[in-house]
Motif scaffolding. Sequence first.
Motif, mmCIF file in Angstrom:
data_model
loop_
_atom_site.group_PDB
_atom_site.id
_atom_site.type_symbol
_atom_site.label_atom_id
_atom_site.label_comp_id
_atom_site.label_asym_id
_atom_site.label_seq_id
_atom_site.Cartn_x
_atom_site.Cartn_y
_atom_site.Cartn_z
ATOM 1 N N PRO A 96 3.074 16.556 23.453
ATOM 2 C CA PRO A 96 3.241 17.276 23.980
ATOM 3 C C PRO A 96 3.766 19.097 23.939
ATOM 4 O O PRO A 96 4.695 19.483 23.864
ATOM 5 C CB PRO A 96 3.953 16.110 25.173
ATOM 6 N N HIS A 97 2.881 19.680 24.660
ATOM 7 C CA HIS A 97 3.458 21.376 25.148
ATOM 8 C C HIS A 97 4.886 21.119 25.568
ATOM 9 O O HIS A 97 5.082 20.552 26.849
ATOM 10 C CB HIS A 97 2.613 22.048 26.244
ATOM 11 N N GLY A 98 5.956 22.212 25.053
ATOM 12 C CA GLY A 98 7.011 22.469 25.171
ATOM 13 C C GLY A 98 7.674 21.589 24.357
ATOM 14 O O GLY A 98 9.073 20.935 25.519
ATOM 15 N N ALA A 99 7.547 20.881 23.736
ATOM 16 C CA ALA A 99 8.538 19.944 23.080
ATOM 17 C C ALA A 99 9.892 20.036 22.235
ATOM 18 O O ALA A 99 9.408 21.133 21.668
ATOM 19 C CB ALA A 99 7.463 18.588 22.407
ATOM 20 N N LYS A 100 11.015 19.574 22.759
ATOM 21 C CA LYS A 100 12.012 19.842 21.627
ATOM 22 C C LYS A 100 11.989 19.612 20.088
ATOM 23 O O LYS A 100 11.003 19.184 20.191
ATOM 24 C CB LYS A 100 13.182 19.684 21.945
ATOM 25 N N VAL A 101 12.002 20.708 19.211
ATOM 26 C CA VAL A 101 11.606 20.398 18.066
ATOM 27 C C VAL A 101 13.179 20.352 17.458
ATOM 28 O O VAL A 101 14.371 21.790 17.580
ATOM 29 C CB VAL A 101 11.140 22.158 18.176
ATOM 30 N N VAL A 102 13.267 19.567 16.209
ATOM 31 C CA VAL A 102 14.197 19.585 15.278
ATOM 32 C C VAL A 102 14.422 19.255 14.021
ATOM 33 O O VAL A 102 13.528 18.765 13.266
ATOM 34 C CB VAL A 102 15.572 17.977 15.832
ATOM 35 N N ASP A 103 14.448 20.983 13.479
ATOM 36 C CA ASP A 103 14.279 20.787 12.043
ATOM 37 C C ASP A 103 14.893 19.832 11.483
ATOM 38 O O ASP A 103 16.212 19.681 11.085
ATOM 39 C CB ASP A 103 14.758 22.521 11.448
ATOM 40 N N GLY A 104 14.900 18.589 10.315
ATOM 41 C CA GLY A 104 14.985 18.229 9.668
ATOM 42 C C GLY A 104 15.560 18.584 8.004
ATOM 43 O O GLY A 104 15.903 17.671 7.420
ATOM 44 N N GLY A 105 15.286 19.827 7.917
ATOM 45 C CA GLY A 105 15.216 20.566 6.735
ATOM 46 C C GLY A 105 14.885 19.074 5.614
ATOM 47 O O GLY A 105 15.410 19.963 4.221
ATOM 48 N N GLY A 106 13.635 19.171 5.589
ATOM 49 C CA GLY A 106 13.457 18.101 4.262
ATOM 50 C C GLY A 106 14.014 16.602 3.927
ATOM 51 O O GLY A 106 13.713 16.337 2.791
ATOM 52 N N ARG A 107 14.901 16.215 4.836
ATOM 53 C CA ARG A 107 15.380 15.365 4.594
ATOM 54 C C ARG A 107 14.435 13.827 4.819
ATOM 55 O O ARG A 107 13.898 13.372 5.029
ATOM 56 C CB ARG A 107 16.820 15.059 5.356
ATOM 57 N N ILE A 108 15.360 12.800 4.219
ATOM 58 C CA ILE A 108 14.512 11.458 3.726
ATOM 59 C C ILE A 108 14.735 11.456 5.109
ATOM 60 O O ILE A 108 15.776 10.719 5.888
ATOM 61 C CB ILE A 108 15.423 10.566 3.284
ATOM 62 N N ALA A 109 14.152 10.452 6.255
ATOM 63 C CA ALA A 109 14.072 9.293 7.734
ATOM 64 C C ALA A 109 14.434 8.322 6.947
ATOM 65 O O ALA A 109 13.011 7.349 6.701
ATOM 66 C CB ALA A 109 12.907 10.189 8.384
ATOM 67 N N LEU A 110 15.723 7.097 7.476
ATOM 68 C CA LEU A 110 14.972 5.834 7.058
ATOM 69 C C LEU A 110 15.760 5.507 8.358
ATOM 70 O O LEU A 110 16.241 5.201 9.340
ATOM 71 C CB LEU A 110 16.101 5.835 6.372
ATOM 72 N N PRO A 111 15.463 3.799 8.657
ATOM 73 C CA PRO A 111 15.454 3.185 9.405
ATOM 74 C C PRO A 111 16.558 2.846 9.647
ATOM 75 O O PRO A 111 17.459 2.677 9.445
ATOM 76 C CB PRO A 111 14.811 1.821 9.423
ATOM 77 N N SER A 112 17.546 3.165 10.839
ATOM 78 C CA SER A 112 18.344 2.891 11.465
ATOM 79 C C SER A 112 19.121 1.466 11.385
ATOM 80 O O SER A 112 17.680 0.475 10.784
ATOM 81 C CB SER A 112 19.019 3.347 13.454
ATOM 82 N N LEU A 113 19.907 1.147 10.807
ATOM 83 C CA LEU A 113 21.031 -0.490 10.309
ATOM 84 C C LEU A 113 21.720 -0.900 11.749
ATOM 85 O O LEU A 113 21.328 -0.275 12.704
ATOM 86 C CB LEU A 113 21.906 0.059 9.827
#
Length: 464
Positions: free
Chosen positions: A104-121
């Motif tokens: 959506p317009h105006g969404a906050k942006v967080v930069d992941g820096g190319g990191r791996i995203a994994l499901p939380s445990l």
Amino acid sequence: MQSFSSSPSSPGALSRRTMLAGAAALAGATATATATAALAQATPAASAASSAASSAASPSAEAAAGSAGRRPRAVVFRNVRPFGAAKPTDLVVVDGRVSDRPAPHGAKVVDGGGRIALPSLVDAHIHPDKTTWEGSWVSRRPASGIADYVAQDVELFHSQRRPVVERAYGLMSHAVSRGTRAMRAHADVAPAYGLAGVEGVAEARERLRHALDVQIVAFPQHGVIRTPGTAALLEKAAREGVIDMIGGIDPIGFDQALDEQLDVVFGIADRHGVGVDIHLHDRGEKGMRAMRGIVDRTRALSLAGKVTVSHVFCLPGLTDRELGSIAADLGDQDIALTTVAPSDSLVLPIARLREYGVRVGLGSDGVRDAWSPFGNADMMHRAHILGWVTDVRLDQELTDCYGVAAHGGADVMGLPHADFTAGAPADFVLVRGECLPQVVVDMPRRDMVVHGGVVVARDGEFLD
């Protein structure tokens, strides 16, 4: 068979390692699907939960939120690699759930820096009320059975200057910083403590409700029958709504009252609409008699899907035919199992159990308590231990270890999988690494932990 009266110096000495062994294993089975598909695949029960979650976060739900005058909370996690994918992508989160629609317009942006995203445990079995985490060092004495450990529990409880809520909160928030999204917390209930344990953990749960989903088990560590007054406390905890489940412990080996204990535990669960989670260390025929009693009562009271058995030391020694018979009953009644992984001596055959639809989760167990100085409430480390003690080597086997720690526990707790599909909870960790199997081996720092689309920890530190 190991006796509870073994001396500490004997080859079969009772310790956290010998008594609370229960390493979940993959029974040598390797899936043929890719790592992403293997982790994302849900059991039937989890699939239903995921479907419900997807419906809740569907475009129509987002539209409804907008029509009600509330702007959807949207965040874009830019430049991340779900499951270690080669090409980075953007992960769109709307109102705490993964979305497959444009941000959506105006969404906050967080930069992941190319990191791996994994499901939380998910920590399917932990005792935060007992911990001395962040406190002074405790020197432990020899113990030759559960009764000795119980006595030392009481001594340690009364020697602590910090209340349960402070100690539990410290450990539980640390678990969040290591990527835990949910936990099933066992808290001792006995005349020696009253309900101080469950009340302290419940208060910690409330303080962490933005970052951690918690189920609380009233755990009768001192026995349900052998310690008068315990049954009344369990009833009170259930009646007051402070707990989610009623526990039990070794109906034969420790309580020496199979039918009486199970009747009390299941009776309370039935009257108050809570679940059951029973510690079962008894091996051989004692353990199997208890398992049959649990299955029978689950069936008689129509509690399918609401019962869990923890540790389950009686299963690994069964023949394949015997295992198939009890696994079929467990699957039929949807009785879940949980295990920890301190050694390879008692390995739950997870792959075989799953063939019968049995849900199996992995947990930390005790952390720096009277029973043991070890433990760290880091479920990535626990996945690593699982792989180590079961001697896995292949990428898929390492991926499966992570799957037990992430989705296995979610299945046990009745939570949807955090698998990055549309509608899934936006609960994930960002780490530096090449691929998922390498992450399981190297256990890199959790650079970012996200719960419900909100960053709750950075660089291994919990954000209050």
